[in-house]
Enzyme design. Structure first.
Site, PDB file in Angstrom:
ATOM      1  N   GLU A   1       0.831  -1.203   0.000  1.00 30.41           N
ATOM      2  CA  GLU A   1       0.000   0.000   0.000  1.00 30.41           C
ATOM      3  C   GLU A   1       0.866   1.255   0.000  1.00 30.41           C
ATOM      4  O   GLU A   1       0.646   2.181  -0.780  1.00 30.41           O
ATOM      5  CB  GLU A   1      -0.917   0.004   1.218  1.00 30.41           C
ATOM      6  CG  GLU A   1      -1.825   1.224   1.297  1.00 30.41           C
ATOM      7  CD  GLU A   1      -2.711   1.307   0.077  1.00 30.41           C
ATOM      8  OE1 GLU A   1      -2.487   2.231  -0.741  1.00 30.41           O
ATOM      9  OE2 GLU A   1      -3.592   0.466  -0.076  1.00 30.41           O
TER      10      GLU A   1
ATOM     11  N   ASP B   1     -17.144   9.162 -19.326  1.00 36.05           N
ATOM     12  CA  ASP B   1     -18.330   8.620 -18.662  1.00 36.05           C
ATOM     13  C   ASP B   1     -18.342   7.093 -18.817  1.00 36.05           C
ATOM     14  O   ASP B   1     -18.332   6.580 -19.945  1.00 36.05           O
ATOM     15  CB  ASP B   1     -19.587   9.232 -19.274  1.00 36.05           C
ATOM     16  CG  ASP B   1     -20.834   8.951 -18.468  1.00 36.05           C
ATOM     17  OD1 ASP B   1     -20.714   8.399 -17.357  1.00 36.05           O
ATOM     18  OD2 ASP B   1     -21.931   9.298 -18.952  1.00 36.05           O
ATOM     19  N   ILE B   2     -18.346   6.390 -17.696  1.00 33.81           N
ATOM     20  CA  ILE B   2     -18.335   4.928 -17.726  1.00 33.81           C
ATOM     21  C   ILE B   2     -19.778   4.448 -17.684  1.00 33.81           C
ATOM     22  O   ILE B   2     -20.486   4.665 -16.691  1.00 33.81           O
ATOM     23  CB  ILE B   2     -17.550   4.348 -16.520  1.00 33.81           C
ATOM     24  CG1 ILE B   2     -16.204   5.084 -16.352  1.00 33.81           C
ATOM     25  CG2 ILE B   2     -17.359   2.852 -16.688  1.00 33.81           C
ATOM     26  CD1 ILE B   2     -15.299   5.049 -17.545  1.00 33.81           C
TER      27      ILE B   2
ATOM     28  N   GLY C   1     -23.975   9.677 -17.065  1.00 36.12           N
ATOM     29  CA  GLY C   1     -23.830  10.612 -15.953  1.00 36.12           C
ATOM     30  C   GLY C   1     -23.337   9.914 -14.699  1.00 36.12           C
ATOM     31  O   GLY C   1     -22.764   8.823 -14.744  1.00 36.12           O
TER      32      GLY C   1
ATOM     33  N   GLY D   1     -24.336   3.917 -15.753  1.00 37.10           N
ATOM     34  CA  GLY D   1     -25.239   4.544 -16.698  1.00 37.10           C
ATOM     35  C   GLY D   1     -24.715   5.905 -17.090  1.00 37.10           C
ATOM     36  O   GLY D   1     -23.649   6.333 -16.627  1.00 37.10           O
TER      37      GLY D   1
ATOM     38  N   ASP E   1     -22.998   7.707 -11.458  1.00 37.49           N
ATOM     39  CA  ASP E   1     -23.575   6.458 -10.970  1.00 37.49           C
ATOM     40  C   ASP E   1     -22.784   5.990  -9.763  1.00 37.49           C
ATOM     41  O   ASP E   1     -21.676   6.484  -9.491  1.00 37.49           O
ATOM     42  CB  ASP E   1     -23.630   5.384 -12.060  1.00 37.49           C
ATOM     43  CG  ASP E   1     -22.274   5.093 -12.680  1.00 37.49           C
ATOM     44  OD1 ASP E   1     -21.381   4.619 -11.956  1.00 37.49           O
ATOM     45  OD2 ASP E   1     -22.108   5.329 -13.894  1.00 37.49           O
TER      46      ASP E   1
ATOM     47  N   SER F   1      -7.050   1.744  -4.110  1.00 32.68           N
ATOM     48  CA  SER F   1      -5.863   2.330  -3.494  1.00 32.68           C
ATOM     49  C   SER F   1      -4.998   3.062  -4.501  1.00 32.68           C
ATOM     50  O   SER F   1      -4.269   3.982  -4.145  1.00 32.68           O
ATOM     51  CB  SER F   1      -5.006   1.233  -2.841  1.00 32.68           C
ATOM     52  OG  SER F   1      -5.459   0.943  -1.547  1.00 32.68           O
TER      53      SER F   1
ATOM     54  N   ASP G   1       1.160   3.918  -3.180  1.00 33.94           N
ATOM     55  CA  ASP G   1       0.778   5.328  -3.022  1.00 33.94           C
ATOM     56  C   ASP G   1       1.920   6.260  -3.430  1.00 33.94           C
ATOM     57  O   ASP G   1       1.730   7.214  -4.188  1.00 33.94           O
ATOM     58  CB  ASP G   1       0.381   5.604  -1.575  1.00 33.94           C
ATOM     59  CG  ASP G   1      -0.926   4.954  -1.170  1.00 33.94           C
ATOM     60  OD1 ASP G   1      -1.673   4.505  -2.063  1.00 33.94           O
ATOM     61  OD2 ASP G   1      -1.204   4.883   0.037  1.00 33.94           O
TER      62      ASP G   1
END
Length: 527
Positions: free
Chosen positions: A238, A475-476, A489, A487, A491, A437, A242
């Protein structure tokens, strides 16, 4: 914004599967506790970028710190119980005391116990009930931290179980997300909050040299509440992830790593100290640790929320991983849950995607959900503690499972699937790691570069991002994280989407120009 929890939260933290009460805590060793005090005035209300005035770190305490009378009232109670004051920082609203187990139990009306904890050797100390204080003292205290040192969070990274389909260096991710040109984070400081693990400077030198970064970032370990840079365990993945993501994407920025114990006391102290740090002055804090919202006690939530509120008021952006266990957040009750501190309305919650590149461009990007192969899935959902913020009013956030109109998680997203993960170096080994992460430091680096170009920290950037909307995001629209589907916009899987860094910077610059124009017009109205 209402920042207090809106739903009932546990008075004391519930025990996870495999935990067991062993008996009373009878150690002769003293314990150190942290009392988080109320503000002397109303809570600061950070306005949206870019208009809002901010209290400088050196002046914040005079307006939003602890009242001297409250401090003296608590001191009086502590003295009568035989506690010894070990620290007082009014600007952070913190008093610290040390005392024996018996003295602490008398002072706060609790029974301390020993608990066997899953995955840990030895035992941890827990509290059987919420601390209580005399009627004249109780209103002054938000939380008593340190009576319970059970772990509160886990790191949100995932190593791939199968061979990755594709993997990327952070530099390649930055190119795919069009990070703004002619920026490297110079003049900024990014704070990383780590609840364990450590880093090796030799590994960092090897890694950044291998990426062709001529001037690697300066990385400083900052000990908090007894924590320290302690490499040699699984949490090193981690810490190194980072540092290497931020350092590769914002090599001009200083990186301060605040190491603290994995307790509510340690977590609170690290965020609070980073936000108020007058030496390093971080403009962005990145957090890749968290736990299900309903596993936190009400007092711990209140304390953490007050630290995040301070950060926002001081103009510090806080990016937080949204979790790697889908809409359940790892819970087994069949209900959706969100992760905290990602669910705080002062956190920029970072969800995850599966990113496939083709010819140095994004080929496809969908919601990260590899649950069927046990490779994890992005967290996301609706808070049952924090009400829907004003900046999400138009985002069609669904109600929580219990009908509560809560804050939607996440806000933004980025590549997190371990099967399309990040090439990093950990404890002398090159490997691929994913998880949300990676997305928190990715966004931290992007905001640091935006801050550099804008010449001013964007701070609490939620309102700005939701106003900018899809024009600066990918946009996914395909995939789900369990209970929620992607969807058009916003989500509850990938938020607004993954970034187009150059467009995001241009939109933030346009907002600043428009705000400056309005300010000038207000000062010099037309005759």
């Amino acid at each position: 914004m209402n920042t207090s929890p809106r739903q009932a939260t546990p008075a004391t933290r519930p025990l996870p599967a495999g935990a067991r009460f062993l008996g009373p805590h009878t150690s002769p060793d003293p314990m150190t506790i942290t009392l988080v005090l109320r503000r002397m005035g109303p809570a600061p209300t950070p306005a949206a970028w870019p208009q809002h005035p901010r209290w400088p770190r050196g002046e914040f305490g005079a307006h939003c710190g602890a009242a001297p009378a409250d401090i003296e009232r608590i001191r009086g109670h502590a003295r009568t119980q035989g506690l010894v004051e070990t620290g007082c920082e009014p600007h952070r609203r913190v008093l610290q005391f040390s005392g024996s187990v018996d003295a602490l139990q008398r002072a706060f009306g609790v029974q301390l116990g020993r608990y066997q904890w899953p995955g840990l050797s030895g035992y941890v100390v827990g509290c059987d009930r919420p601390p209580t204080l005399p009627a004249d003292v109780a209103p002054t205290v938000i939380a008593v931290l340190g009576l319970d040192n059970r772990p509160v969070a886990k790191p949100q990274f995932r190593r791939p179980l199968a061979t990755p389909n594709q993997s990327y260096t952070p530099l390649q991710i930055g190119q795919l997300y069009n990070f703004p040109a002619n920026t490297d984070g110079s003049g900024e400081c990014v704070a990383l909050i780590e609840l364990g693990g450590g880093f090796s400077q030799a590994d960092l030198t090897t890694y950044f040299t291998g990426l062709g970064i001529a001037s690697p970032p300066t990385v400083t370990a900052v000990p908090v509440a007894g924590g320290k840079n302690s490499p040699g365990g699984d949490a090193d993945a981690e810490v190194m992830l980072d540092i290497e993501v931020v350092g590769a994407l914002a090599p001009g920025a200083a990186i301060a790593v605040y190491f603290t114990p994995n307790t509510d006391q340690g977590f609170y102290e690290a965020i609070s100290q980073a936000a108020h740090d007058t030496t390093r002055k971080p403009s962005v804090i990145s957090i890749s640790w968290g736990g299900p919202e309903d596993n936190w006690s009400a007092a711990a939530l209140a304390a953490m929320q007050s630290a995040l509120e301070d950060a926002a008021a001081l103009g510090v952006s806080v990016t937080v991983a949204a979790g790697d266990s889908g809409s359940s957040d790892g819970e087994s009750d069949g209900q959706p849950h969100v992760d905290f501190p990602a669910s705080s309305p002062y956190s920029l919650a970072c969800g995850g995607t599966t990113l496939t590149a083709s010819a140095s461009a994004i080929g496809s990007e969908v919601v990260w959900n590899e649950t069927a192969s046990n490779e994890g899935a992005t967290g996301g959902g609706v808070s049952t503690n924090y009400a829907l913020p004003a900046w999400q009013q138009g985002s069609k956030v669904p109600q929580a499972a219990n009908g509560f109109a809560g804050r939607g998680v996440p806000d933004v997203a980025g590549d997190a699937d371990p099967l399309t993960g990040y090439q990093v170096r950990v404890d002398g080994q090159d490997q691929v790691i994913g998880g949300t992460s990676a997305v928190a430091p990715l966004w931290a680096a992007l905001l640091a570069r935006c801050n550099q170009s804008l010449g001013r920290a964007v701070g609490d950037v939620h309102a700005a991002l939701y106003q900018i909307g899809e024009s600066a995001f990918h946009d996914i629209t395909r995939g789900d994280n369990g209970a929620y589907a992607a969807g058009t916009g916003w989500d509850a899987c990938t938020g607004l989407g993954s970034p187009d860094g150059q467009k995001l910077l241009a939109a933030l610059a346009a907002q600043a120009t428009a705000a400056a124009g309005k300010g000038a017009a207000a000062k010099h109205p037309q005759a």
